[in-house]
Write an enzyme that holds these catalytic residues in place. Structure first.
Site, PDB file in Angstrom:
ATOM      1  N   CYS A  60     -33.852 -40.770 -57.621  1.00 18.40           N
ATOM      2  CA  CYS A  60     -35.021 -41.322 -56.933  1.00 18.40           C
ATOM      3  C   CYS A  60     -35.094 -40.650 -55.566  1.00 18.40           C
ATOM      4  O   CYS A  60     -34.162 -40.779 -54.756  1.00 18.40           O
ATOM      5  CB  CYS A  60     -34.904 -42.835 -56.786  1.00 18.40           C
ATOM      6  SG  CYS A  60     -36.343 -43.533 -55.959  1.00 18.40           S
ATOM      7  N   CYS A 106     -43.385 -40.062 -54.277  1.00 18.09           N
ATOM      8  CA  CYS A 106     -42.445 -39.901 -55.388  1.00 18.09           C
ATOM      9  C   CYS A 106     -41.705 -38.555 -55.296  1.00 18.09           C
ATOM     10  O   CYS A 106     -42.258 -37.500 -55.642  1.00 18.09           O
ATOM     11  CB  CYS A 106     -43.130 -40.033 -56.748  1.00 18.09           C
ATOM     12  SG  CYS A 106     -41.937 -40.201 -58.090  1.00 18.09           S
TER      13      CYS A 106
HETATM   14  O1  PYC Z   1     -39.244 -41.108 -55.178  1.00 18.76           O
HETATM   15  O2  PYC Z   1     -38.370 -40.177 -56.963  1.00 18.76           O
HETATM   16  C1  PYC Z   1     -38.935 -41.120 -56.397  1.00 18.76           C
HETATM   17  C2  PYC Z   1     -39.242 -42.331 -57.186  1.00 18.76           C
HETATM   18  C3  PYC Z   1     -39.014 -42.527 -58.505  1.00 18.76           C
HETATM   19  C4  PYC Z   1     -39.460 -43.809 -58.807  1.00 18.76           C
HETATM   20  C5  PYC Z   1     -39.942 -44.364 -57.656  1.00 18.76           C
HETATM   21  N1  PYC Z   1     -39.794 -43.433 -56.668  1.00 18.76           N
END
Ligand code: PYC
Length: 276
Positions: free
Chosen positions: A86, A230
């Site tokens: 993550c 993300c």
């Molecule tokens: O920032 O990789 C990320 C992530 C995955 C799921 C929620 N955030």
């Protein structure tokens, strides 16, 4: 059982880091993850589900490192299960360790269940991470929705498995999160017939400002969307851009999240054979 957690915030994404000891066994983070799944899954649920937590939260369990040169091991999880890696959670963990006085500015290594991740804590508290190798798995998979519309999805890995779909020719991004959750959930179900490992969907549209390259909406495995841009999804996006020769090594890509926060990213080739 008393469990101490520290919550942090990364561009809209919350990370709840467990700093109490949880006695997991195993000689790798992946083995310790299996032990957590078997013996401590109720702890995951208690910390992430309401009333103590929320479905938008990512949890991070800190572990003693396997390799003593590394800072810590970490297992990421959410409301329905476990994440390979993550990106926003890694930044949250680094900030939590800094806040606890356990991390100084400089380069450190975290162990995750999908590999080691090098992090750089800058003097001004910004965090840069060097994610696990990322790659595209498939290009232009046709996905026909129940509405009859056909979209094209790339499948890529960036620490988690993603279906990446350009929706910039539609008005979908302006139709609100409930509509986008419904759309990306339908895409997820269709894509998983051929790629069962995919558990995240990224929809891409034009950014809100010419300063950024793209704006994304990211559906997470628990049915909620990532408020941050993300990190693992941005790595998957860069893998696709690299495979299409649309971004050069070292060139900066600004990925805007659905709520307007931005990650800055670039890539280097590790192994050009993985280009598809
Ligand atoms: O920032 O990789 C990320 C992530 C995955 C799921 C929620 N955030």
């Amino acid at each position: 059982m008393h469990i101490r957690v520290i919550d942090s915030h990364t561009g809209g994404g919350t990370t709840r880091t467990i700093v109490s000891d949880v006695p997991l066994v195993g000689s790798s983070v992946a083995e310790r993850l299996t032990d957590m799944q078997n013996r401590f899954d109720d702890l995951r649920k208690a910390l992430i589900h309401e009333p103590r937590g929320s479905e938008v939260m990512v949890g991070a369990l800190l572990l003693p490192p396997i390799d003593p040169r590394n800072i810590a091991g970490v297992i990421f999880f959410n409301n329905v299960g476990y994440l390979g890696m993550c990106g926003h959670g890694t930044i949250g963990v680094v900030e939590t360790l800094r806040w606890l006085g356990k991390l100084q500015a400089g380069v450190h290594v975290l162990e995750t269940c999908v590999g080691e991740v090098q992090v750089l804590l800058h003097e001004d508290r910004r965090v840069t991470l060097d994610n696990v190798p990322s790659y595209r798995i498939a290009k232009d998979l046709s996905v026909t929705l129940s509405s009859g519309e056909t979209l094209l999805a790339d499948i890529a890995y960036g620490g988690n498995h993603f279906a990446l779909v350009d929706i910039s020719h539609t008005d979908s991004m302006s139709r609100g999160p409930n509509f986008l959750i419904q759309l990306s959930t339908e895409i997820l179900q269709l894509v998983r017939h051929s790629y069962p490992d995919v558990d995240h969907v990224e929809l891409f549209d034009r950014p809100s400002s010419p300063k950024w390259n793209s704006r994304s909406f990211v559906l997470c495995p628990g049915g909620q969307y990532d408020r941050s841009p993300c990190g693992t999804g941005t790595s998957a996006k860069l893998a696709c851009l690299a495979a299409d020769d649309k971004l050069s090594p070292g060139e900066i890509w600004h990925q805007e999240s659905y709520i307007g926060s931005v990650f800055e990213a670039s890539y280097q080739w590790v192994d050009k054979v993985s280009k598809s």
